[in-house]
Each structure stands twice: as structure tokens, then as C-alpha cells.
Motif scaffolding. Structure first.
Motif, mmCIF file in Angstrom:
data_model
loop_
_atom_site.group_PDB
_atom_site.id
_atom_site.type_symbol
_atom_site.label_atom_id
_atom_site.label_comp_id
_atom_site.label_asym_id
_atom_site.label_seq_id
_atom_site.Cartn_x
_atom_site.Cartn_y
_atom_site.Cartn_z
ATOM 1 N N UNK A 38 0.877 -1.167 0.000
ATOM 2 C CA UNK A 38 0.000 0.000 0.000
ATOM 3 C C UNK A 38 0.915 1.218 0.000
ATOM 4 N N UNK A 39 1.280 1.602 -1.208
ATOM 5 C CA UNK A 39 2.127 2.783 -1.366
ATOM 6 C C UNK A 39 1.210 3.987 -1.535
ATOM 7 N N UNK A 40 1.342 4.941 -0.640
ATOM 8 C CA UNK A 40 0.552 6.171 -0.755
ATOM 9 C C UNK A 40 0.833 6.839 -2.098
ATOM 10 N N UNK A 41 2.070 6.699 -2.570
ATOM 11 C CA UNK A 41 2.489 7.314 -3.825
ATOM 12 C C UNK A 41 1.688 6.796 -5.014
ATOM 13 N N UNK A 42 1.161 5.588 -4.929
ATOM 14 C CA UNK A 42 0.382 5.041 -6.035
ATOM 15 C C UNK A 42 -0.914 5.815 -6.263
ATOM 16 N N UNK A 43 -1.360 6.563 -5.276
ATOM 17 C CA UNK A 43 -2.530 7.424 -5.479
ATOM 18 C C UNK A 43 -2.238 8.465 -6.562
ATOM 19 N N UNK A 44 -0.976 8.819 -6.715
ATOM 20 C CA UNK A 44 -0.586 9.813 -7.715
ATOM 21 C C UNK A 44 -0.730 9.291 -9.141
#
Length: 170
Positions: A38-44
Motif C-alpha cells: 500500500x504505497x501512498x504514492x500510487x494514489x498519484x
């Protein structure tokens, strides 16, 4: 013309930097690696919906993040490739807002399980890794990404003026 190039490079650099910072945060919390990521960066990864500068920004951000978090060389290569494919897919589907998170979810769900199985030799099968990576991507890209998109839609004319408003104003 020059202003557009500068804007493109600046947006790509900011997106890459944000991707790295958010990945390092998720990594520090133990969320960025292993079977369920769950990479927060993947929301980008929804950003190519707004600007093509997100394509190199996300790819470079992923590459740097994987380097900084100590990933294996093949993970760096194929993880960055998955991000690039997802970003291009999102850009190509930009006329369908609700589809924005699908390309990165699919790219990572297909590519990353092979990295986990063959590069890191994690215990488990490819279908199991597809399930776990898919869950992580649904959370990161699907849920967090769509929340981010909802927020950014309110400010799109300011943040992404040249790309978004030229293509979507009528």
C-alpha cells in the motif's frame, strides 16, 4: 512554447519528488514492500488524467523510490515499467474519469507478482501474488487515487491550467 516546456519539466519533477517522499513514508511504516503493498504514492497514478507530465514524473519517481528502498535491479526495472505502462494507460483513458486508476492497477497486478515470485522468491503462487498486489493497488490507486482526483478536480484549472483546461473547456 518555452513556458510550456518549463511547466512540463517542473510538473514532472514535483510529481517525481512527491512519489519518492510518499513511498519513503509508506516504507517507513512497513507498507511499501512485500506481497501487499500500500504505497501512498500510487494514489498519484491518477495524475496523467490531468497532465502528460505525470508520465515521466511517476516513472522517475518509481525508479528513484525503488533505488532508495533497496529493491533488486529487476524489481527496479519491471516496477518502473509497470508504473510507466499504468501512467500511459491513464493518460490514454483521460476522457473517462472513472477509469483513471484501472491501468496502474492492472499493470501492477500483472507485472509485480512475477517480480515477487522470481526476483525475491517469495513463498506463494503467481495467482496468490496477483490477488495480494491487486488488493494493495485497489486501495492505493482505486480508493486513495480517486479521493485525490476528487480533491484535484476542484483545483484543476489552477494546478493543471495549460493541459487540463485546453482539452476540457468548451
Amino acid at each position: 512554447m518555452r513556458d510550456k516546456k518549463v511547466l512540463f519539466i517542473t510538473q514532472a519533477a514535483v510529481i517525481a519528488a512527491l512519489y519518492v517522499v510518499l513511498t519513503l513514508l509508506a516504507n517507513a511504516l512497513g507498507l511499501a514492500n512485500y506481497a501487499i503493498q500500500v504505497r501512498f504514492s500510487e494514489a498519484l497514478t491518477i495524475l496523467p488524467f490531468f497532465t502528460p507530465a505525470a508520465i515521466p514524473g511517476l516513472t522517475i519517481g518509481c525508479l528513484l523510490s525503488n533505488l532508495l528502498t533497496g529493491c533488486m535491479p529487476l524489481d527496479i526495472l519491471f516496477g518502473s515499467l509497470a508504473t510507466l505502462l499504468g501512467a500511459v494507460g491513464t493518460y490514454l483513458l483521460r476522457k473517462r474519469q472513472w477509469m483513471a486508476p484501472l491501468p496502474p492497477i492492472l499493470a501492477n497486478t500483472v507485472i509485480v507478482p512475477f517480480v515477487l515470485a522470481y526476483v525475491y522468491q517469495f513463498e506463494g503462487s503467481i495467482p496468490y501474488f496477483m490477488l495480494t498486489v491487486g488488493i494493495g493497488e485497489l486501495l492505493s490507486c482505486g480508493v486513495l487515487g480517486m479521493i485525490l482526483m476528487g480533491v484535484l478536480m476542484k483545483y484543476r484549472n489552477v494546478l493543471f491550467k495549460t493541459e487540463y483546461t485546453e482539452k476540457h473547456s468548451a
